[in-house]
Design a protein around this motif. Structure first.
Motif, short mmCIF file in Angstrom:
data_model
loop_
_atom_site.label_atom_id
_atom_site.label_comp_id
_atom_site.label_asym_id
_atom_site.label_seq_id
_atom_site.Cartn_x
_atom_site.Cartn_y
_atom_site.Cartn_z
N TYR A 41 108.47 51.78 27.73
CA TYR A 41 109.51 50.86 27.28
C TYR A 41 109.85 49.79 28.33
CZ TYR A 41 110.26 53.05 22.85
OH TYR A 41 110.08 53.48 21.56
N GLY A 61 113.41 47.18 21.52
CA GLY A 61 112.34 47.83 22.31
C GLY A 61 111.37 48.58 21.43
N GLN A 62 111.92 49.38 20.49
CA GLN A 62 111.07 50.17 19.59
C GLN A 62 110.25 49.26 18.67
OE1 GLN A 62 114.27 50.77 20.25
NE2 GLN A 62 114.72 52.95 20.27
N ASP A 113 112.00 56.71 15.94
CA ASP A 113 112.80 56.15 17.04
C ASP A 113 114.21 55.86 16.58
OD1 ASP A 113 112.42 53.84 15.53
OD2 ASP A 113 110.72 53.22 16.72
N ARG A 173 109.27 46.21 19.27
CA ARG A 173 108.20 45.58 20.05
C ARG A 173 107.02 46.54 20.21
NH1 ARG A 173 109.76 41.88 24.75
NH2 ARG A 173 111.60 40.83 24.00
N THR A 174 107.33 47.81 20.54
CA THR A 174 106.26 48.79 20.77
C THR A 174 105.43 48.97 19.51
OG1 THR A 174 107.57 49.93 22.41
CG2 THR A 174 105.80 51.20 21.40
N ARG A 224 107.60 48.28 30.19
CA ARG A 224 106.31 47.68 30.57
C ARG A 224 106.39 46.19 30.91
NH1 ARG A 224 106.54 48.68 25.26
NH2 ARG A 224 105.98 47.11 23.71
#
Lengths: 260, 378
Positions: free
Chosen positions: A65, B363-364, A123, B366-367, A67
């Motif tokens: 996360y 963030g999630q 998530d 993007r991943t 990166r």
């Protein structure tokens, strides 16, 4: 041809140094509020373990996360791809990877070339993540690592009805107050965790070989509960499963340098 | 040829900051009548007749839904809860009439609560059919006639043929210019990003068309000869229900995807097509609604929805499809299952994302998008 991978996760930061197929060094630290600092610190430790300096690294890939905040990497790759790459690198027969990290979990299915065919992530909710186990371990007054070991001593695992971390906490407290043993509670917690993840894993279509990566894969209780839930054995990896993201990043870095 | 960011885009960004922007205020001050609507089954052109103008209900920057949560279950989608929140908080105070469609059970709850809590002077529910055939077309035509009559008598506005034709002409002008901009996205190096395009569409849907048209035309002039040097790894199409926040597309594009086509309720495909009038304008509007609204609420219409996506993939040279669904959306939740399978079956990579109305969890997101693009080998 020395390559490196750095994985800045929500709970831990990892680094791996790779020379062709040989693991020269690795390191793991707790993530701080500053991803850049965590990355620099863990890389320094991994380099020290490999008796190398940053100048020796030909290519470094960042993942996790944090990166995009790692200053010294030449490329960033998602942790989904990195966990898949790392597991396939160690065991080319691997087809399904279940990665349980600090704040999410992922089920990834690969083809025979190691390419990602499908992935699913959770998530949205803390249940089914490392954070869930961390909260539960704290509640039982145990270290995270002890959850797996102690659950092996169970005679009758509790059945956790709530899947929400907050409500499961209330349920565990109630059982503690009722005098339930920590072993039965730990086993129930691991089984609840496995039940949540099994749903996600099935959604990508389980195909053998299957392995677990991420910090939670060190919990033998969860591994056994997953094997029971899915009805298939989990392949144990010869490298710390928590290092899989960083290892995969290092393998990508090696490929960037022309290595196979 | 310039490669800078378009300057006019700032105008659209500003117009999206509030649910009733300065153009809505300006038109209201000039004695015009804003009508709030929430679904693509509401014919915008009908609401553009005489002094009326349509305003798509959106809830920019909604921080929480504490008021609406008292009346709606937590299993009602966050879009419904967000617009009820804004309605209860008087954030739509300029809106003088509400035209809605009970497209789903959640939207029906919005309408019920709006009526009960706000007691608006004018509220109309279009009973839109769920099948497309000659009898339902007639049914929908009658529905639109009823709406036109009710608007005419309540607001004393001219809903006659000439007035409707004028409104349709204006709607068509808007569609033509939007389609011209959309066509630029078919080029190998589109001059605009998906998030910029979405800002233009959303701002337009929430503004009086005559007042925003000069800005859209200026925007087109600015970009028509622009050649982008922007690097991207994959051309993406976004598919789903209500998507109001351009930030969602910006995040997708931050990971190397370029959104070139948008097939969602507030996108341009197939929503922004001109109305072809051949006789009665209300009949034409009923036909137009069925033609442009490829919504999962419609029964026996899956193949048309799927084929529209497949055609768009070819036309815009799309590498992968992102399906976005607001959590608890029954319609898209169900429709997306066969849709994902059908697209994958013909070799189109698909990423399905569940989200809240307001963009969260960057963030999630993007991943997932980065991993999706990587899994396409790009």
């Amino acid at each position: 041809m020395i390559a490196a991978g750095c994985d800045v996760g929500s709970l831990t930061t990892k680094a791996v140094i790779l020379n062709n197929t040989r693991l020269l060094g690795h390191a793991l630290i707790g993530s701080s509020f500053n991803p850049e600092k965590s990355a620099a610190e863990v890389m320094e430790k991994a380099l020290a373990a490999a008796h190398l300096t940053m100048d020796d690294i030909g290519f470094c890939v960042g993942t996790g996360y944090g990166r995009e905040r790692i200053g010294f990497v030449k490329k960033t790759i998602s942790e989904i791809s990195c966990h898949a790459k790392g597991a396939h690198f160690l065991q080319p027969s691997m087809r399904t990877i279940i990665d349980i990290g600090g704040q999410d979990c992922k089920a990834i299915r690969l083809d025979e070339k190691g390419e990602i065919v499908k992935f699913m992530t959770n998530d949205k909710c803390a249940s089914g993540t490392g954070r869930f186990l961390e909260v539960m371990a704290k509640l039982l007054g145990l270290e995270l690592e002890e959850l797996g070991r102690i659950s092996g001593q169970t005679t009758q695992p509790i059945n956790l009805a709530a899947t929400c971390t907050v409500w499961a906490q209330a349920e565990v407290i109630m059982h503690l107050n009722d005098g339930m043993s920590k072993a039965d509670l730990a086993a129930g917690i691991n089984e609840a965790m496995a039940a949540r993840i099994a749903i996600l894993a099935r959604s990508v279509g389980i195909e053998k070989d299957v392995c677990m990566t991420g910090g939670v894969a060190k919990n033998t209780g969860v591994i056994q509960a997953m094997e029971k839930q899915l009805g298939i054995p989990m392949r144990r990896l010869r490298v710390d499963p928590q290092m899989m993201g960083a290892l995969g990043a290092a393998v990508f870095a090696r490929e960037r340098m022309g290595g196979r | 040829m310039s490669t800078e960011e378009p300057r006019v885009i700032k105008v659209f960004e500003d117009l999206l900051e509030t649910p009733q922007n300065r153009l809505v205020e300006q038109a209201s001050q000039d004695g015009r009548i804003p009508i709030g609507y929430s679904c693509s089954f509401v014919p915008e052109a009908l609401l553009m007749a005489d002094r009326l103008f349509p305003v798509r209900l959106h809830a920019p920057g909604v921080a929480g839904t504490e008021l609406a949560d008292n009346y709606l279950s937590s299993l009602v989608c966050s879009y419904t809860r967000s617009i009820l929140e804004f309605a209860m908080d008087d954030r739509y105070d300029l809106i003088r009439g509400w035209v809605t469609v009970p497209s789903c059970a959640h939207m029906q709850r919005f309408i019920d609560n709006l009526e009960y809590l706000k007691r608006p002077d004018f509220i109309h529910v279009i009973d839109a059919p769920r099948k497309v055939n000659e009898s339902t077309l007639k049914w929908h035509e009658e529905e639109l006639h009823m709406l036109a009559d009710k608007l005419s008598s309540h607001f004393s506005v001219d809903m006659g043929k000439a007035s409707l034709m004028k409104a349709i002409d204006e709607w068509n002008r808007f569609c033509v210019i939007m389609n011209r901009i959309g066509d630029l996205r078919k080029t190998p190096n589109p001059p605009i990003t998906g998030s910029e395009f979405h800002r233009v569409v959303m701002a337009s849907l929430a503004s009086p068309k005559d007042l925003i048209l000069p800005h859209i035309e200026a925007f087109y002039r600015e970009i028509e000869n622009r050649e982008s040097t922007r690097k991207y790894r994959a051309r993406l199409m976004v598919v789903g229900g209500h998507l109001h926040d351009p930030e969602f597309i910006r995040i997708i594009e931050s990971q190397g995807g370029l959104v070139v086509a948008d097939r969602f309720c507030t996108g341009s495909i197939p929503g922004l097509i001109p109305v072809h009038v051949n006789g009665d304008p209300i009949r034409a509007l009923a036909e137009h609604t069925f033609e442009k609204t490829l919504c999962p609420r419609m029964m026996e219409d899956f193949d048309r929805r799927l084929n529209n996506i497949l055609d768009t993939v070819k036309e815009y040279r799309v590498d992968g499809v992102v399906i976005e669904i607001i959590k608890f959306c029954d319609l898209w939740g169900v429709d997306s299952m066969p849709l994902v399978s059908a697209l994958r079956k013909v070799g189109i990579p698909v990423l399905k994302l569940e989200r809240e109305y307001r963009t969260t969890g960057e963030g999630q997101l993007r991943t997932r998008v980065q991993a999706f693009i990587e899994s396409m080998g790009r």
